[in-house]
Each structure stands twice: as C-alpha cells, then as structure tokens.
Scaffold this motif. Structure first.
Motif, PDB file in Angstrom:
ATOM      1  N   ASP A 142       0.822  -1.219   0.000  1.00  0.00           N
ATOM      2  CA  ASP A 142       0.000   0.000   0.000  1.00  0.00           C
ATOM      3  C   ASP A 142       0.849   1.259   0.000  1.00  0.00           C
ATOM      4  OD1 ASP A 142      -2.600   0.906  -0.204  1.00  0.00           O
ATOM      5  OD2 ASP A 142      -2.844   1.181   1.949  1.00  0.00           O
ATOM      6  N   HIS A 164      -6.128  -6.270 -16.376  1.00  0.00           N
ATOM      7  CA  HIS A 164      -6.279  -4.824 -16.581  1.00  0.00           C
ATOM      8  C   HIS A 164      -7.571  -4.310 -15.956  1.00  0.00           C
ATOM      9  CE1 HIS A 164      -3.359  -4.511 -20.271  1.00  0.00           C
ATOM     10  NE2 HIS A 164      -2.722  -4.599 -19.127  1.00  0.00           N
ATOM     11  N   THR A 210      -7.223  -4.122 -12.230  1.00  0.00           N
ATOM     12  CA  THR A 210      -6.339  -3.020 -11.832  1.00  0.00           C
ATOM     13  C   THR A 210      -7.073  -1.683 -11.903  1.00  0.00           C
ATOM     14  OG1 THR A 210      -4.429  -4.278 -12.619  1.00  0.00           O
ATOM     15  CG2 THR A 210      -4.123  -1.911 -12.326  1.00  0.00           C
ATOM     16  N   ARG A 211      -7.892  -1.503 -12.914  1.00  0.00           N
ATOM     17  CA  ARG A 211      -8.676  -0.260 -12.998  1.00  0.00           C
ATOM     18  C   ARG A 211      -9.674  -0.158 -11.843  1.00  0.00           C
ATOM     19  NH1 ARG A 211      -8.612  -1.827 -18.648  1.00  0.00           N
ATOM     20  NH2 ARG A 211      -7.150  -0.474 -19.776  1.00  0.00           N
ATOM     21  N   GLY A 216       2.218   1.321  -3.680  1.00  0.00           N
ATOM     22  CA  GLY A 216       1.173   1.118  -4.678  1.00  0.00           C
ATOM     23  C   GLY A 216       1.479   0.001  -5.660  1.00  0.00           C
ATOM     24  N   ARG A 255      -8.956   2.690  -4.546  1.00  0.00           N
ATOM     25  CA  ARG A 255      -7.906   3.350  -3.757  1.00  0.00           C
ATOM     26  C   ARG A 255      -8.059   4.873  -3.827  1.00  0.00           C
ATOM     27  NH1 ARG A 255      -2.183   2.305  -4.665  1.00  0.00           N
ATOM     28  NH2 ARG A 255      -1.933   2.623  -2.423  1.00  0.00           N
ATOM     29  N   ALA A 256      -8.418   5.379  -4.997  1.00  0.00           N
ATOM     30  CA  ALA A 256      -8.622   6.825  -5.137  1.00  0.00           C
ATOM     31  C   ALA A 256      -9.800   7.280  -4.279  1.00  0.00           C
ATOM     32  CB  ALA A 256      -8.859   7.182  -6.600  1.00  0.00           C
ATOM     33  N   LYS A 283      -7.626   0.764  -8.763  1.00  0.00           N
ATOM     34  CA  LYS A 283      -7.233   2.180  -8.788  1.00  0.00           C
ATOM     35  C   LYS A 283      -8.401   3.067  -8.364  1.00  0.00           C
ATOM     36  CE  LYS A 283      -4.791   4.235 -11.827  1.00  0.00           C
ATOM     37  NZ  LYS A 283      -4.280   4.808 -13.106  1.00  0.00           N
ATOM     38  N   HIS A 284      -9.583   2.768  -8.857  1.00  0.00           N
ATOM     39  CA  HIS A 284     -10.779   3.547  -8.514  1.00  0.00           C
ATOM     40  C   HIS A 284     -11.073   3.441  -7.018  1.00  0.00           C
ATOM     41  CE1 HIS A 284     -14.743   5.336  -9.143  1.00  0.00           C
ATOM     42  NE2 HIS A 284     -15.235   4.390  -8.375  1.00  0.00           N
ATOM     43  N   THR A 306       3.607  -1.252 -10.337  1.00  0.00           N
ATOM     44  CA  THR A 306       2.570  -0.278 -10.012  1.00  0.00           C
ATOM     45  C   THR A 306       1.350  -0.537 -10.897  1.00  0.00           C
ATOM     46  OG1 THR A 306       3.301   1.339 -11.659  1.00  0.00           O
ATOM     47  CG2 THR A 306       4.315   1.468  -9.459  1.00  0.00           C
ATOM     48  N   ALA A 307       0.224   0.037 -10.518  1.00  0.00           N
ATOM     49  CA  ALA A 307      -0.982  -0.122 -11.331  1.00  0.00           C
ATOM     50  C   ALA A 307      -0.739   0.386 -12.749  1.00  0.00           C
ATOM     51  CB  ALA A 307      -2.150   0.640 -10.689  1.00  0.00           C
ATOM     52  N   GLU A 308      -0.030   1.489 -12.864  1.00  0.00           N
ATOM     53  CA  GLU A 308       0.251   2.044 -14.193  1.00  0.00           C
ATOM     54  C   GLU A 308       1.110   1.080 -15.014  1.00  0.00           C
ATOM     55  OE1 GLU A 308       0.508   3.671 -11.319  1.00  0.00           O
ATOM     56  OE2 GLU A 308      -1.229   5.012 -11.588  1.00  0.00           O
TER      57      GLU A 308
END
Length: 205
Positions: free
Chosen positions: A72, A189, A192-193, A75, A199-200, A196-197, A172-174
């Motif tokens: 965490d 993928h 991962t998206r 990331g 975590r944001a 990311k959503h 990393t996610a990217e």
C-alpha cells in the motif's frame, strides 16, 4: 449489491449459501463483471458441483481463490509468472471441497509466498472482483475466480513456490496497465482499474 437470484431454502447447504452471499456482496465494476456475477450466481444456486475434485478439469467449471498482494505504501502489486498458464497472474489456487474461499487464500498464501495473509483495509476478508474464465491448453476448463486483496510490504516476500512460478514481479498499477494483454490474466487490466478507482475513493474519503 448484486442479487443472489433466488431466496435460499432449507435445501441449500451452508457452504453454498455462504458462496451466494460472497458473490452477492461484490459491486460490479463494468458490464462484463455484472455478467460474470450473474453467471456465477446461477451456477452456485443451481446446485452444480463447485469444487474441483480431480485435476485438472473435474468438474469442468470450478471455484478458484485468487489473491492480489498490494504494497500500500508504494502502490505496487505482486504478479507471478505461472508455469502452466504461461502468463503473469495473481497468486492463488483452487478452493478445496467445502473450504471457505478466504481459508483457501490463507492456505495458498502460506504455501506459495511463505507469508501470512493480511486482508486489505479496502476489502477485508471479502472478494473484491469476480471473473469467469476459460483456461487454455490440455485439460481446458472454466475457472470461477474470486479475487481477494491482501496487504504486504514488498520486502517481506522473499521466496515463492518455484514449482508453480518461474518468477515474481512488483508492478505499479500504471505498469500493469502498460503490460500487453496477452502476457497477463485476461482480466488483470480490468481488476487493476477497479482497484485504482477504489484506492482513489479511499484517499478522497
């Protein structure tokens, strides 16, 4: 919340009822996950066998617990080079008959990575994502995979099951999203998206 499709009755065994609750609690990320959740719900509720009883494909559709390990702080996500699949995947394995899927995560995490499974604060001991995927090659079958999210510092993962995996990587996610689809689990993928959503959203909150 996704409906379990029908009310449970006295004829439902407890493990099947628990599976329906787990699947019903997953919030779909997109239309494909919504479709996969519906497929999994109908499969479980319909009384079909859900646990693998003989390698590699009996029954032809069976339950898997994946777990994505997240550092965490950095990331970064942990992916493993799976020997049989020939792809970069999350770690994980088949759920044993009558085994709780989270118990499968704990067992496989210890066996494959040599660490204790620590549930992410994002999800707790609940699955975050679900996929229904046809496998490739000899003994082709369909995996219904519950994707769990774990927390671990990258430097605590110092070994892995070399019978199962050729290598491990922290990305990393990217970096995951930059990897070609054909090198990864076909849903990596999308997972991962979704992560990311989530975590944001947690950081905004």
């Amino acid at each position: 919340m996704t409906s379990t499709g029908r009310p449970l009755t006295e004829h439902d065994d407890r493990p099947r009822a628990c599976l329906l609750e787990l699947v019903g609690a997953i919030e779909p990320w997109d239309d494909l996950e919504r479709t996969h959740l519906k497929t999994a719900t109908q499969w479980i509720a319909g009384g079909a066998p859900v646990y693998r009883v003989r390698k590699p494909d009996v029954p032809a559709m069976h339950l898997v617990s994946y777990f994505v390990v997240l550092d965490d702080t950095s990331g970064q996500l942990l992916l493993v080079a799976h020997r049989k699949a020939g792809l970069w995947l999350p770690a994980g394995g088949h759920v044993e008959p009558e085994e709780d899927p989270w118990a499968a995560v704990v067992r496989e995490c210890r066996e494959e990575l040599g660490i204790q499974a620590t549930a992410s604060q994002i999800t707790g001991e609940l699955p975050f994502f679900l996929t229904v995927t046809g496998t490739r090659g000899q003994g082709a079958h369909t995996d219904v995979s519950l994707w769990y999210l774990l927390n671990a510092d990258a430097d605590t993962v110092t070994s892995y099951d070399q019978d199962e995996f050729d290598a491990i990587r922290w990305l990393t996610a990217e970096q995951v999203l930059e990897e070609p689809d054909e090198l990864l689990d076909p849903h990596m993928h999308r997972f991962t998206r979704k992560l990311k959503h989530a975590r944001a959203g947690r950081q905004r909150g």
